[in-house]
Design an enzyme around this catalytic site. Sequence first.
Site, PDB file in Angstrom:
ATOM      1  N   PRO A 314      62.470 -17.635-102.761  1.00  0.00           N
ATOM      2  CA  PRO A 314      63.270 -16.489-102.293  1.00  0.00           C
ATOM      3  C   PRO A 314      62.864 -15.954-100.931  1.00  0.00           C
ATOM      4  O   PRO A 314      63.637 -15.270-100.265  1.00  0.00           O
ATOM      5  CB  PRO A 314      63.031 -15.436-103.383  1.00  0.00           C
ATOM      6  CG  PRO A 314      62.637 -16.210-104.581  1.00  0.00           C
ATOM      7  CD  PRO A 314      61.872 -17.379-104.072  1.00  0.00           C
ATOM      8  N   ARG A 357      59.664  -9.512 -84.496  1.00  0.00           N
ATOM      9  CA  ARG A 357      60.974 -10.053 -84.877  1.00  0.00           C
ATOM     10  C   ARG A 357      62.120  -9.597 -83.966  1.00  0.00           C
ATOM     11  O   ARG A 357      63.011 -10.407 -83.653  1.00  0.00           O
ATOM     12  CB  ARG A 357      61.290  -9.723 -86.334  1.00  0.00           C
ATOM     13  CG  ARG A 357      60.354 -10.399 -87.322  1.00  0.00           C
ATOM     14  CD  ARG A 357      60.851 -10.249 -88.755  1.00  0.00           C
ATOM     15  NE  ARG A 357      62.087 -10.971 -88.980  1.00  0.00           N
ATOM     16  CZ  ARG A 357      63.274 -10.399 -89.115  1.00  0.00           C
ATOM     17  NH1 ARG A 357      63.384  -9.080 -89.060  1.00  0.00           N
ATOM     18  NH2 ARG A 357      64.349 -11.128 -89.297  1.00  0.00           N
ATOM     19  N   TYR A 361      64.044 -12.709 -82.546  1.00  0.00           N
ATOM     20  CA  TYR A 361      65.328 -13.012 -83.173  1.00  0.00           C
ATOM     21  C   TYR A 361      66.429 -11.987 -82.893  1.00  0.00           C
ATOM     22  O   TYR A 361      67.536 -12.131 -83.407  1.00  0.00           O
ATOM     23  CB  TYR A 361      65.166 -13.092 -84.703  1.00  0.00           C
ATOM     24  CG  TYR A 361      64.084 -14.021 -85.171  1.00  0.00           C
ATOM     25  CD1 TYR A 361      64.076 -15.358 -84.791  1.00  0.00           C
ATOM     26  CD2 TYR A 361      63.068 -13.573 -86.007  1.00  0.00           C
ATOM     27  CE1 TYR A 361      63.080 -16.217 -85.232  1.00  0.00           C
ATOM     28  CE2 TYR A 361      62.070 -14.423 -86.449  1.00  0.00           C
ATOM     29  CZ  TYR A 361      62.081 -15.745 -86.059  1.00  0.00           C
ATOM     30  OH  TYR A 361      61.100 -16.592 -86.490  1.00  0.00           O
ATOM     31  N   CYS A 388      53.454  -3.733 -72.072  1.00  0.00           N
ATOM     32  CA  CYS A 388      53.965  -3.864 -70.711  1.00  0.00           C
ATOM     33  C   CYS A 388      55.032  -4.950 -70.654  1.00  0.00           C
ATOM     34  O   CYS A 388      54.888  -5.982 -69.989  1.00  0.00           O
ATOM     35  CB  CYS A 388      52.810  -4.179 -69.759  1.00  0.00           C
ATOM     36  SG  CYS A 388      53.252  -3.994 -68.029  1.00  0.00           S
TER      37      CYS A 388
END
Length: 479
Positions: A314, A357, A361, A388
């Site tokens: 899962p 993330r 993405y 930065c």
Amino acid sequence: MSASTSLAPDWLLPPDDANALAAGVWPASADRDDDGVLSIAGVSASQLRHEFGTPLYVIDEDEVRAHARGALAAFRAAVEPHGVQARVYYAGKAFLCSEVVRWVTSEGLAVDVCTGGELAVALAAGADPARLGFHGNNKSVVELENAVGVGVGSIVIDSWAELDRLTAIVERAGATQAVLVRVNSGVHAETHDFLATAHEDQKFGFTLEQAPAVVARIRETAGLRFVGLHCHIGSQIFGTAGFRESAARTVALHAGLLEGGEIPVLNLGGGFGIAYTSADDPTPIDELATGIVTAVADECAARGIPMPNLAFEPGRAIVGRAGVTLYEVGTTKPVELEGGAQRLYVSVDGGMSDNARPALYGADYSARIASRTSDDAPALVRVVGKHCESGDVVVDAEYLPGDVAPGDLLAVAATGAYCFSLANTYNYVPRPPVVAVRDGRARVIVRGVGIDDLLAQDAGLDDRRAVPRTSAQTIEGAE
């Protein structure tokens, strides 16, 4: 500051209440007291900040356990009418530490690892080696030797080179190792390109056309036991359409391979999605289980072959929603944009080092002020980190009360998966600890990495002597 919608994505609508917690995004135990202070599993965000500081990963133990139990129950119920068994693997890469291994294994899950490091953590936590699956596209000789030596339940073969390595290892050791073969079904998951793993132009697995030759080679090797195929179409997937099509293609291959001997297992992967925002509508786990298992049963029946035992992974669906990251707001900055639109930048004391993330993405997240409530009108904000980098974004677009201010405690939901796992110390920003909460109590389950820890890694500071200056480094005017 009033709300501004011209810069908001289509799915993000101004909320009636910018304090409200979206159902299905936050842990089930998340609540607010009369002062608006967020609590998780009975532990207030203010208490967590006082005791552990910020940034801070917080994970609800009971939420993880509940999702583990729910997934296992759903797949067992789905396969029961067909007289086969189901195994559910926890994806170690989502978030791995010894405590989480103990939680999920005590709830009946097996564990999937993909490196020697993950294998070491699982074993150190007391996981049964026979209930471990070992993935990875570049397992080293040492990693494979360790896996065979401890008796890992299955190794997923990903390339011809790996098959050669494993063949030599089992021959030297006089061992027998169960293996699966990872295949790419050609089904493209409806997700980010980097998260779709079943198309042909990527690093994982074999094509459906290559698989028969791989399996034949395995069956000719005395120390290897072919137990099944493995197919994973991607991650953060909603719905069952992709799984059904992938199952049809994989079962067709499985049927052809039965001529060479029995195949007890078919692993169809997983990567089930969760809600990161109120716009997300993940498919319930029981619906996924029934849909996928029925598709396999129908394909097997159409071909007149026995249905194999099934395995599933899962992924983030076990641990993702259980996690919340706490930050402290450092600065706020309204920025006037072309056309009169305005965006409020809210800077926090973490960023892309604790949640990569969004940068990797373009992932979306939800955020709320966690230390108080507010009657101010919602304002469109972008939550950013302290690194930065202009791409250091934590939450690209969200509505928060317009009076969000320095010192406020900010909570970002659904950070249980792939945030700690991808964490780093870019710009020498310390890595946050992970705190588990349960029944009104909190405890550290992974220690943070502080500045002293980072300095201790610098070999040039072993003796703590000042680094001598070169002539080019001398201060102008000094002798």
